[in-house]
Design an enzyme around this catalytic site. Structure first.
Site, PDB file in Angstrom:
ATOM      1  N   GLN A  11      23.174 -14.117  10.304  1.00 33.86           N
ATOM      2  CA  GLN A  11      22.565 -12.469   9.350  1.00 33.86           C
ATOM      3  C   GLN A  11      23.479 -11.814   8.844  1.00 33.86           C
ATOM      4  O   GLN A  11      24.938 -11.253   8.255  1.00 33.86           O
ATOM      5  CB  GLN A  11      21.471 -11.932   8.670  1.00 33.86           C
ATOM      6  CG  GLN A  11      19.733 -12.770   9.165  1.00 33.86           C
ATOM      7  CD  GLN A  11      19.147 -12.701   8.307  1.00 33.86           C
ATOM      8  OE1 GLN A  11      18.885 -12.014   7.336  1.00 33.86           O
ATOM      9  NE2 GLN A  11      18.006 -12.442   9.612  1.00 33.86           N
ATOM     10  N   ASP A  35      30.204 -18.440  24.317  1.00 29.09           N
ATOM     11  CA  ASP A  35      28.640 -18.457  24.387  1.00 29.09           C
ATOM     12  C   ASP A  35      28.544 -17.262  25.988  1.00 29.09           C
ATOM     13  O   ASP A  35      29.163 -17.034  26.058  1.00 29.09           O
ATOM     14  CB  ASP A  35      28.325 -19.809  25.673  1.00 29.09           C
ATOM     15  CG  ASP A  35      27.015 -19.458  25.663  1.00 29.09           C
ATOM     16  OD1 ASP A  35      26.565 -18.420  25.912  1.00 29.09           O
ATOM     17  OD2 ASP A  35      26.622 -20.729  25.967  1.00 29.09           O
ATOM     18  N   TYR A  60      19.419 -13.430  20.846  1.00 32.96           N
ATOM     19  CA  TYR A  60      18.310 -13.696  20.331  1.00 32.96           C
ATOM     20  C   TYR A  60      17.414 -13.651  19.890  1.00 32.96           C
ATOM     21  O   TYR A  60      16.594 -11.999  20.031  1.00 32.96           O
ATOM     22  CB  TYR A  60      17.304 -14.310  21.671  1.00 32.96           C
ATOM     23  CG  TYR A  60      16.632 -15.913  22.418  1.00 32.96           C
ATOM     24  CD1 TYR A  60      16.697 -16.390  22.345  1.00 32.96           C
ATOM     25  CD2 TYR A  60      15.020 -14.752  21.720  1.00 32.96           C
ATOM     26  CE1 TYR A  60      15.165 -17.710  22.399  1.00 32.96           C
ATOM     27  CE2 TYR A  60      13.948 -15.455  21.896  1.00 32.96           C
ATOM     28  CZ  TYR A  60      14.479 -16.747  22.251  1.00 32.96           C
ATOM     29  OH  TYR A  60      12.980 -17.621  22.574  1.00 32.96           O
ATOM     30  N   THR A  61      17.114 -13.607  18.510  1.00 31.09           N
ATOM     31  CA  THR A  61      16.124 -13.434  17.651  1.00 31.09           C
ATOM     32  C   THR A  61      15.088 -14.041  17.359  1.00 31.09           C
ATOM     33  O   THR A  61      14.179 -12.884  16.369  1.00 31.09           O
ATOM     34  CB  THR A  61      17.065 -12.520  15.884  1.00 31.09           C
ATOM     35  OG1 THR A  61      17.153 -13.811  16.057  1.00 31.09           O
ATOM     36  CG2 THR A  61      18.124 -12.129  16.576  1.00 31.09           C
ATOM     37  N   THR A 100      17.712  -2.914  17.377  1.00 29.45           N
ATOM     38  CA  THR A 100      16.420  -3.027  16.813  1.00 29.45           C
ATOM     39  C   THR A 100      15.376  -1.559  17.116  1.00 29.45           C
ATOM     40  O   THR A 100      15.190  -1.251  18.250  1.00 29.45           O
ATOM     41  CB  THR A 100      16.090  -4.547  17.607  1.00 29.45           C
ATOM     42  OG1 THR A 100      14.660  -4.187  16.362  1.00 29.45           O
ATOM     43  CG2 THR A 100      15.655  -4.534  19.297  1.00 29.45           C
ATOM     44  N   ASP A 101      15.085  -1.710  16.178  1.00 28.08           N
ATOM     45  CA  ASP A 101      13.258  -0.839  16.323  1.00 28.08           C
ATOM     46  C   ASP A 101      12.443  -1.546  17.079  1.00 28.08           C
ATOM     47  O   ASP A 101      11.677  -0.644  17.006  1.00 28.08           O
ATOM     48  CB  ASP A 101      13.301  -0.229  14.665  1.00 28.08           C
ATOM     49  CG  ASP A 101      12.344  -2.445  13.809  1.00 28.08           C
ATOM     50  OD1 ASP A 101      12.909  -2.740  14.416  1.00 28.08           O
ATOM     51  OD2 ASP A 101      11.981  -2.987  13.249  1.00 28.08           O
ATOM     52  N   TYR A 124      11.299  -9.508  22.640  1.00 26.84           N
ATOM     53  CA  TYR A 124      12.948  -9.314  22.512  1.00 26.84           C
ATOM     54  C   TYR A 124      12.938  -7.881  22.981  1.00 26.84           C
ATOM     55  O   TYR A 124      13.917  -7.655  22.934  1.00 26.84           O
ATOM     56  CB  TYR A 124      12.023  -9.110  21.001  1.00 26.84           C
ATOM     57  CG  TYR A 124      13.024  -9.107  20.266  1.00 26.84           C
ATOM     58  CD1 TYR A 124      14.135 -10.169  20.241  1.00 26.84           C
ATOM     59  CD2 TYR A 124      12.861  -8.222  19.143  1.00 26.84           C
ATOM     60  CE1 TYR A 124      15.374  -9.320  19.289  1.00 26.84           C
ATOM     61  CE2 TYR A 124      13.687  -8.343  18.239  1.00 26.84           C
ATOM     62  CZ  TYR A 124      15.041  -8.791  18.337  1.00 26.84           C
ATOM     63  OH  TYR A 124      15.835  -7.983  17.124  1.00 26.84           O
ATOM     64  N   LYS A 128      16.457  -6.382  24.183  1.00 20.64           N
ATOM     65  CA  LYS A 128      17.673  -5.447  23.339  1.00 20.64           C
ATOM     66  C   LYS A 128      17.330  -4.311  23.765  1.00 20.64           C
ATOM     67  O   LYS A 128      18.458  -3.680  24.091  1.00 20.64           O
ATOM     68  CB  LYS A 128      16.405  -5.362  21.766  1.00 20.64           C
ATOM     69  CG  LYS A 128      17.157  -6.153  21.844  1.00 20.64           C
ATOM     70  CD  LYS A 128      18.332  -7.476  21.336  1.00 20.64           C
ATOM     71  CE  LYS A 128      18.921  -6.594  19.975  1.00 20.64           C
ATOM     72  NZ  LYS A 128      20.566  -7.359  19.651  1.00 20.64           N
TER      73      LYS A 128
END
Ligand SMILES: NC(=O)c1ccc[n+]([C@@H]2O[C@H](COP(=O)([O-])OP(=O)(O)OC[C@H]3O[C@@H](n4cnc5c(N)ncnc54)[C@H](OP(=O)(O)O)[C@@H]3O)[C@@H](O)[C@H]2O)c1
Length: 297
Positions: A11, A35, A60-61, A100-101, A124, A128
Site C-alpha cells: 500500500q 528479499d 509482514y502485516t 505501527t501503533d 506483529y 515491529k
C-alpha cells in the site's frame, strides 16, 4: 540520486512510487528481487545502486496470522530490518522506515507520544518493535514513522473489506470500542518524501548530522472508532455511486468479535512532534478517504 524503495508493491510502497519527486531516481524491486530476509540480496542492492536514501515499506502485516507464524513475522519485521540497517549503517546511508501503533498495549487514555513506554500485546507489534530497535542500533541516520489504520485503493485494508461486505450484506457489525486514526497510504508517502526533500536540500548545503533524525508518530486526524470509520466509508461510497444502498451498521464490542491477535483498544498517536517540524502535512482522513474511494470508481 537513487532512492531504494523496499516493499514497493504494498500500500505505502505503491504510493511512494506514484508520488516520488522527479529529482530522485526510484529503484523499486519486488520482494522476489530483493528479499529483506536474505542478507546477500540486500547487500547486492546497496553495492549496485549506492542509494541516497533507503525507504523500507516492506513488512509482514498479517496481524492475526502472525500469532501462528511468529518466526516468519520476526524474520521479515526484525531480521529483515536488521539486514537493511547493517548495510545502510556501514555506508552512512539514511533509512526511512515505517512502524505501527501496535507497539503499544492500548491501556492509555490520552494519545501516545514517542516517549511513551512500548508494550505490544501481539506478535506483529512485538516483531515491529524489534525492527525499530534493530534500525536504531545499527543505523544512526534513520527516520521511523509510526502510523496506524492504513488504507489505500490497492491491497487489503478496512476500506476495501467494508466495500466488499457493503455489496454482499444488508447489515454489518463493526467494533465500536477500539479507537485510532485512519491514515491514507498516500499521506504517509507524502510525509516520507517531505523528509526526503529536506535531505536532498541538506545534501548540498549542510552536513547530514543536524537533520531531524529519529522517531515520529504520524497519522491522519481526527481519531475515531472502527464503527465511525465504517459509517463514513458507507456514506461516501453511496454518494460516489460505489454502493447502491448503505448497509445497516451495528456497533459491537471487541469481546463480540474475537480475533486471533489482540488489538489495542486505544492506539491514538500524538503527532505534535512531527507537526512541529513544520513541513509535514496532517490531513483529515475523511478527505483522504474520498480520494481513495474516487480512485475505485
Ligand atoms: N496496514 C496497516 O494498517 C498498517 C498500520 C500501521 C503500520 N503499518 C506499517 O506500514 C508499512 C507499510 O504497510 P502496508 O500496509 O503498505 O503493507 P503491505 O501492503 O502489506 O505491503 C507489504 C510489502 O512488503 C513486501 N514484503 C513482504 N515480505 C517481504 C520480504 N521478505 N522482502 C521484501 N519485501 C517484502 C510485500 O511484498 P509481497 O506482496 O511481494 O510479499 C509488500 O510489497 C509496514 O511497515 C507496516 O508494518 C501498516
Amino acid at each position: 540520486m537513487n532512492v531504494l524503495i523496499v516493499g514497493s508493491t504494498g500500500q505505502v510502497g505503491s504510493e511512494l512510487i506514484k508520488l516520488a519527486p522527479d529529482y530522485f531516481n526510484v529503484i523499486a524491486p519486488t520482494s522476489s528481487e530483493l528479499d529483506v530476509t536474505d542478507k546477500g540480496s540486500v547487500d547486492d542492492y546497496f553495492v549496485e545502486f549506492n542509494p541516497f536514501i533507503v525507504i523500507n515499506a516492506s513488512a509482514y502485516t498479517a496481524v492475526d496470522k502472525a500469532e501462528t507464524e511468529a518466526d516468519k513475522a520476526f524474520s521479515i519485521n526484525d531480521n529483515g530490518v536488521k539486514n537493511i540497517a547493517i548495510a545502510a549503517g556501514a555506508r552512512g546511508i539514511p533509512v526511512f522506515h515505517i512502524s505501527t501503533d501496535y507497539v503499544f498495549c492500548g491501556k492509555k487514555e490520552t494519545p501516545y507520544t514517542e516517549s511513551d513506554a512500548t508494550n505490544p500485546i501481539g506478535v506483529y507489534g512485538a516483531s515491529k518493535l524489534a525492527g525499530e530497535k534493530a534500525l536504531t542500533e545499527f543505523c544512526d541516520k534513520h527516520i521511523i514513522l509510526r502510523t496506524s489504520w492504513v488504507f489505500s485503493s490497492s491491497g487489503n485494508n478496512f476500506v476495501k473489506t467494508m466495500l466488499r461486505l457493503g455489496r454482499d450484506r444488508s447489515e454489518i457489525s463493526v467494533v465500536s470500542d477500539q479507537f485510532g486514526c485512519p491514515t491514507s497510504a498516500a499521506s504517509i508517502a507524502k510525509a516520507l518524501w517531505a523528509f526526503g526533500c529536506l535531505l536532498y536540500k541538506y545534501d548540498s548545503t549542510s552536513t547530514k548530522e543536524d537533520f531531524p533524525w529519529g522517531l515520529y508518530h504520524y497519522s491522519n486526524k481526527p481519531s475515531c472508532s472502527w464503527y465511525d470509520f465504517a459509517q463514513e466509508i458507507f456514506k461516501q461510497s453511496k454518494q460516489l455511486g460505489l454502493l447502491e444502498h448503505e448497509p445497516g451498521l451495528k456497533g459491537i464490542s471487541t469481546s463480540e468479535y474475537p480475533t486471533l491477535a489482540k488489538r489495542p483498544n486505544f492506539s491514538i498517536l500524538d503527532c505534535e512532534k512531527i507537526k512541529n517540524l513544520g513541513f509535514v502535512d496532517i490531513p483529515e482522513w475523511q478527505s483522504e478517504l474520498n480520494d481513495v474511494l474516487s480512485d475505485l470508481i
